[in-house]
Write a protein that holds these residues in place. Structure first.
Motif, PDB file in Angstrom:
ATOM      1  N   THR A  83      33.988  76.367  37.179  1.00  0.00           N
ATOM      2  CA  THR A  83      34.961  75.671  36.148  1.00  0.00           C
ATOM      3  C   THR A  83      34.821  75.220  34.999  1.00  0.00           C
ATOM      4  O   THR A  83      33.603  75.241  34.629  1.00  0.00           O
ATOM      5  CB  THR A  83      35.616  73.920  37.021  1.00  0.00           C
ATOM      6  OG1 THR A  83      33.785  73.770  37.049  1.00  0.00           O
ATOM      7  CG2 THR A  83      35.855  74.050  37.975  1.00  0.00           C
ATOM      8  N   PRO A  84      35.161  75.912  33.765  1.00  0.00           N
ATOM      9  CA  PRO A  84      34.356  75.725  32.908  1.00  0.00           C
ATOM     10  C   PRO A  84      34.826  73.881  32.229  1.00  0.00           C
ATOM     11  O   PRO A  84      35.243  73.447  33.042  1.00  0.00           O
ATOM     12  CB  PRO A  84      36.328  76.071  31.377  1.00  0.00           C
ATOM     13  CG  PRO A  84      37.505  76.024  32.326  1.00  0.00           C
ATOM     14  CD  PRO A  84      37.122  76.050  34.235  1.00  0.00           C
ATOM     15  N   LYS A  85      34.057  73.798  31.423  1.00  0.00           N
ATOM     16  CA  LYS A  85      33.293  72.424  30.767  1.00  0.00           C
ATOM     17  C   LYS A  85      34.563  72.244  30.107  1.00  0.00           C
ATOM     18  O   LYS A  85      35.399  72.940  29.231  1.00  0.00           O
ATOM     19  CB  LYS A  85      32.324  72.688  29.280  1.00  0.00           C
ATOM     20  CG  LYS A  85      30.941  73.292  30.247  1.00  0.00           C
ATOM     21  CD  LYS A  85      29.590  73.624  29.496  1.00  0.00           C
ATOM     22  CE  LYS A  85      28.636  73.827  30.349  1.00  0.00           C
ATOM     23  NZ  LYS A  85      27.524  74.777  29.241  1.00  0.00           N
ATOM     24  N   PRO A  86      34.795  71.080  29.750  1.00  0.00           N
ATOM     25  CA  PRO A  86      35.625  70.606  29.834  1.00  0.00           C
ATOM     26  C   PRO A  86      35.890  70.260  27.925  1.00  0.00           C
ATOM     27  O   PRO A  86      34.892  69.635  27.851  1.00  0.00           O
ATOM     28  CB  PRO A  86      36.369  68.432  30.146  1.00  0.00           C
ATOM     29  CG  PRO A  86      34.550  68.959  30.318  1.00  0.00           C
ATOM     30  CD  PRO A  86      33.799  69.693  30.949  1.00  0.00           C
ATOM     31  N   ARG A  87      36.956  70.633  27.586  1.00  0.00           N
ATOM     32  CA  ARG A  87      36.701  71.096  25.413  1.00  0.00           C
ATOM     33  C   ARG A  87      36.687  69.550  24.806  1.00  0.00           C
ATOM     34  O   ARG A  87      37.906  68.964  25.247  1.00  0.00           O
ATOM     35  CB  ARG A  87      37.588  72.243  24.933  1.00  0.00           C
ATOM     36  CG  ARG A  87      37.169  73.030  25.862  1.00  0.00           C
ATOM     37  CD  ARG A  87      38.330  74.669  25.038  1.00  0.00           C
ATOM     38  NE  ARG A  87      39.012  74.952  25.627  1.00  0.00           N
ATOM     39  CZ  ARG A  87      40.243  75.477  24.962  1.00  0.00           C
ATOM     40  NH1 ARG A  87      39.995  76.105  24.424  1.00  0.00           N
ATOM     41  NH2 ARG A  87      41.945  75.593  25.698  1.00  0.00           N
ATOM     42  N   VAL A  88      36.506  69.368  24.193  1.00  0.00           N
ATOM     43  CA  VAL A  88      36.585  67.925  23.288  1.00  0.00           C
ATOM     44  C   VAL A  88      37.383  68.811  22.060  1.00  0.00           C
ATOM     45  O   VAL A  88      37.316  69.701  21.276  1.00  0.00           O
ATOM     46  CB  VAL A  88      35.157  67.329  22.381  1.00  0.00           C
ATOM     47  CG1 VAL A  88      35.576  66.462  21.674  1.00  0.00           C
ATOM     48  CG2 VAL A  88      34.240  66.834  23.700  1.00  0.00           C
ATOM     49  N   ARG A  89      38.362  67.325  21.588  1.00  0.00           N
ATOM     50  CA  ARG A  89      38.757  68.143  20.640  1.00  0.00           C
ATOM     51  C   ARG A  89      39.207  67.912  19.352  1.00  0.00           C
ATOM     52  O   ARG A  89      38.327  66.872  19.538  1.00  0.00           O
ATOM     53  CB  ARG A  89      40.269  66.880  20.488  1.00  0.00           C
ATOM     54  CG  ARG A  89      42.057  67.148  22.092  1.00  0.00           C
ATOM     55  CD  ARG A  89      42.994  66.425  20.706  1.00  0.00           C
ATOM     56  NE  ARG A  89      43.839  66.805  22.127  1.00  0.00           N
ATOM     57  CZ  ARG A  89      44.869  66.175  22.474  1.00  0.00           C
ATOM     58  NH1 ARG A  89      45.395  65.093  21.457  1.00  0.00           N
ATOM     59  NH2 ARG A  89      45.857  67.149  23.353  1.00  0.00           N
ATOM     60  N   GLY A  90      38.892  68.431  18.371  1.00  0.00           N
ATOM     61  CA  GLY A  90      38.525  68.708  16.875  1.00  0.00           C
ATOM     62  C   GLY A  90      37.895  66.887  15.957  1.00  0.00           C
ATOM     63  O   GLY A  90      36.489  67.345  15.602  1.00  0.00           O
ATOM     64  N   GLY A  91      38.956  66.965  16.042  1.00  0.00           N
ATOM     65  CA  GLY A  91      39.309  65.591  14.596  1.00  0.00           C
ATOM     66  C   GLY A  91      38.952  64.253  15.339  1.00  0.00           C
ATOM     67  O   GLY A  91      38.857  63.482  14.729  1.00  0.00           O
ATOM     68  N   GLU A  92      38.843  64.199  17.124  1.00  0.00           N
ATOM     69  CA  GLU A  92      38.815  62.846  17.712  1.00  0.00           C
ATOM     70  C   GLU A  92      36.628  62.516  17.459  1.00  0.00           C
ATOM     71  O   GLU A  92      36.616  62.696  18.628  1.00  0.00           O
ATOM     72  CB  GLU A  92      39.388  62.285  18.910  1.00  0.00           C
ATOM     73  CG  GLU A  92      41.308  62.266  18.310  1.00  0.00           C
ATOM     74  CD  GLU A  92      41.652  62.666  20.019  1.00  0.00           C
ATOM     75  OE1 GLU A  92      40.893  62.215  20.540  1.00  0.00           O
ATOM     76  OE2 GLU A  92      42.537  63.083  20.359  1.00  0.00           O
ATOM     77  N   ASP A  93      36.683  61.251  16.686  1.00  0.00           N
ATOM     78  CA  ASP A  93      35.984  61.116  16.838  1.00  0.00           C
ATOM     79  C   ASP A  93      35.619  59.672  17.116  1.00  0.00           C
ATOM     80  O   ASP A  93      36.170  58.348  16.493  1.00  0.00           O
ATOM     81  CB  ASP A  93      34.278  61.171  15.823  1.00  0.00           C
ATOM     82  CG  ASP A  93      33.967  62.964  15.740  1.00  0.00           C
ATOM     83  OD1 ASP A  93      34.395  63.586  16.796  1.00  0.00           O
ATOM     84  OD2 ASP A  93      34.600  63.499  15.151  1.00  0.00           O
ATOM     85  N   LYS A  94      35.116  58.814  18.052  1.00  0.00           N
ATOM     86  CA  LYS A  94      34.989  56.715  18.839  1.00  0.00           C
ATOM     87  C   LYS A  94      33.549  56.842  19.078  1.00  0.00           C
ATOM     88  O   LYS A  94      33.208  57.679  18.922  1.00  0.00           O
ATOM     89  CB  LYS A  94      36.017  57.274  20.475  1.00  0.00           C
ATOM     90  CG  LYS A  94      37.105  57.705  20.040  1.00  0.00           C
ATOM     91  CD  LYS A  94      37.921  57.180  21.974  1.00  0.00           C
ATOM     92  CE  LYS A  94      39.312  57.950  21.747  1.00  0.00           C
ATOM     93  NZ  LYS A  94      39.190  57.522  23.475  1.00  0.00           N
TER      94      LYS A  94
END
Length: 94
Positions: A83-94
């Motif tokens: 299964t592919p790794k979950p992709r993180v959205r580009g502009g969201e840093d927490k």
């Protein structure tokens, strides 16, 4: 009888109709054989003396229903069962 315009008007019987396999107007009604692809012969008609004709109907000129997927799988090394790794959205840093 002349061999020009008046003779052309008498030609209204069609010897060739559309072929079921290649779609060209090359299927001879009386011979029951396509002049272009040799249908109903199981092998397609092809000759090396007609390079352009080969180019028109070669691999990659149709829909590529299967080959399109093979090209994509080749890029990823034909991996299966993962299964592919979950992709993180580009502009969201927490």
């Amino acid at each position: 009888m002349t061999k020009g315009t008046t003779s052309q008007g008498k030609r209204h019987n069609s010897t060739h109709v559309a072929c079921r396999r290649c779609g060209k107007i090359s299927y001879h009604v009386q011979h029951k054989k396509c002049a272009s692809c040799a249908f109903p012969a199981p092998k397609m008609r092809r000759f090396n003396w007609s390079e352009k004709a080969l180019r028109r109907r070669t691999q990659g000129t149709g829909r590529l229903r299967h080959l399109r997927k093979v090209e994509r799988r080749f890029k990823n090394g034909f991996r299966e069962g993962t299964t592919p790794k979950p992709r993180v959205r580009g502009g969201e840093d927490k």
